[in-house]
Each structure stands twice: as C-alpha cells, then as structure tokens.
Design a protein around this motif. Structure first.
Motif, PDB file in Angstrom:
ATOM      1  N   ASP A 149       4.110  41.420 -64.106  1.00  0.00           N
ATOM      2  CA  ASP A 149       5.341  42.151 -63.784  1.00  0.00           C
ATOM      3  C   ASP A 149       5.435  42.557 -62.317  1.00  0.00           C
ATOM      4  O   ASP A 149       6.406  43.202 -61.914  1.00  0.00           O
ATOM      5  N   ARG A 150       4.470  42.158 -61.513  1.00  0.00           N
ATOM      6  CA  ARG A 150       4.592  42.375 -60.072  1.00  0.00           C
ATOM      7  C   ARG A 150       5.538  41.358 -59.439  1.00  0.00           C
ATOM      8  O   ARG A 150       5.956  41.548 -58.289  1.00  0.00           O
ATOM      9  N   ILE A 151       5.870  40.302 -60.167  1.00  0.00           N
ATOM     10  CA  ILE A 151       6.833  39.318 -59.678  1.00  0.00           C
ATOM     11  C   ILE A 151       8.238  39.910 -59.803  1.00  0.00           C
ATOM     12  O   ILE A 151       8.692  40.242 -60.891  1.00  0.00           O
ATOM     13  N   LYS A 152       8.926  40.027 -58.692  1.00  0.00           N
ATOM     14  CA  LYS A 152      10.244  40.672 -58.648  1.00  0.00           C
ATOM     15  C   LYS A 152      11.401  39.676 -58.589  1.00  0.00           C
ATOM     16  O   LYS A 152      12.566  40.077 -58.746  1.00  0.00           O
ATOM     17  N   ALA A 153      11.117  38.408 -58.366  1.00  0.00           N
ATOM     18  CA  ALA A 153      12.153  37.380 -58.347  1.00  0.00           C
ATOM     19  C   ALA A 153      11.471  36.032 -58.520  1.00  0.00           C
ATOM     20  O   ALA A 153      10.388  35.796 -57.959  1.00  0.00           O
TER      21      ALA A 153
END
Length: 247
Positions: A149-153
């Motif tokens: 969930d550290r991926i923001k896009a």
C-alpha cells in the motif's frame, strides 16, 4: 547497478536513475519479459530526467532469464525470417517456464517490495511512490499495487492483473495502457475493467488505435512513435497528479 535484499540469502540487482535537480517522487520501473535490458534502463533514465528517482529491478535473472539471454531471445522471436522465429519457440518456452511457477511469482512480488523499501528511504521521495511496468512488468505492476500500500499510483502498460492477486487490495489509482491491436489483452479488457471497478479501484484505461503489443518499446519492430509519445505524456501527467504531495 546496485542490489536490494529480497529475502534471506537472496538479492536482486537494481538499476538506479537519480534526478540531478528537484525530486518529484520515486518510481519502480518493471521490465518486459526480456528482463532488464538497455531499453528499460533508458526508460528509467527518462523518468529521472523528469524528476523521479527511478529504480528498475531485475526480477527475471532469478528465473534464469538474464538480460543477455533476454536480448538474444527478443532478437530471435522478432527476426524477419519466419524459420528463425519458429526455431526459437522451443527455447522461448524453455526459458519462460520457471517464470510461470507460483513460487517464483511470490518471490518476485516480495523482491519488488524489498526494492520499495530501498526507494522509500531515499531523500526527497517522501512517500511519493509509483510503479510503471511493461508487458510482464505491467502484470507485476498490478501485483505490486495489490500487495504494497505504499504504492500511490500505478501505470501498467499492456498487462493484466495476475489471477492469484486480489485486486480489492489495490488502494491506489491505476491507469492501464494498451494498443488496440493487442488482441489477447483487448479481448480481456472488459472483464479486467469490471473486476477492478467491482472492487472499487480507481481504474482508467487508454487504448491506442492501430497500436499493438509493446508499442512503447522503441527498440522493437512494434514501436509506434505517435502512440508512445502520447502515452509518455499521459503517464507523466498521471504521476504528477497522484504523486504531487508528500507523505
């Protein structure tokens, strides 16, 4: 070239491209099925020139597809002589077989998260982390977004979510990019769209008329300069919107 610790006793090579000026965030750049070839390093350099710390990990050497082997195989399967292309198919299937193993898939996602660990610690990234991938890397872009969930896009090019991942776990916006003539992926796009929208994912797709699979790869005979240029602008705009604030 540097390394990241993927798991106990296992490291993954990472090509790192760092901006010379202001940092807008960080990107994981995931290669095609040919591995970490020069084209992907060039793509990482292009993102760095736009202000992103770009990490391109080599997650296929673990499965036996080194960049050199991938380069040679790519040249064979796209050879103008049909006899050469046909003769290369057994070698292609042999090399690709380990990458189809679910155990490899689990390792690869873990390796990518380890690369995110390293990227997240870099000065100026400030939690602004995206992923972009091509073909094989497009599918793993979906997988990484669903498991970290550290991926923001996320911007997967001509990829589909792997069957074994839960797309409901994707919390970031996704822009998926395709060529209209990429028959297998285009035929499956309505189902992929429904699967993601039913899961509540902020999902958008862009299909380029007349373009085929791997149209963004400017070292390939399938390269479509017009579609690639527009997709590049679209990708930069997407990351600018969704990685525009720290934290």
């Amino acid at each position: 070239m540097s390394t990241a610790q993927a798991e106990a006793g296992s490291e993954v090579d990472v090509y790192k491209a760092v901006p010379t000026g202001e940092i807008k965030g960080g990107l994981i750049v995931i290669h095609e099925i040919w591995g970490l070839v020069d084209h992907i390093k060039d793509v990482a350099d292009r993102f760095a020139a736009q202000g992103y710390v770009a990490y391109a990990p080599d997650i296929l050497s673990k499965a036996g597809i080194t960049p050199q082997a991938g380069k040679e195989l790519s040249e064979l399967v796209s050879h103008p002589d049909e006899k050469v292309r046909v003769a290369a198919q057994p070698r292609f299937r042999e090399l690709m077989a380990p990458a189809q193993d679910p155990a490899y898939g689990a390792w690869a996602v873990g390796a990518l998260s380890a690369v995110v660990d390293d990227l997240a610690a870099q000065p100026g990234v400030d939690g602004r982390i995206g992923v972009v991938g091509y073909c094989f890397g497009g599918s793993y872009s979906f997988a990484l977004a669903a498991t970290d969930d550290r991926i923001k896009a996320a911007v997967p090019y001509y990829g589909a979510p792997p069957d074994q991942i839960s797309v409901a776990n994707i919390t970031c916006p996704v822009l998926a990019i395709y060529g209209e003539d990429d028959e297998r992926l285009i035929s499956g796009l309505p189902e992929v769209t429904k699967r993601l929208q039913d899961a509540g994912v902020d999902f958008t797709s862009k299909v380029y008329p007349g373009a085929g699979h791997a149209f963004f790869n400017d070292t390939s005979s399938r390269y479509d300069a017009e579609a690639a240029a527009d997709a590049w602008t679209l990708t930069l705009d997407f990351f600018a919107r969704h990685l525009g604030s720290a934290g």
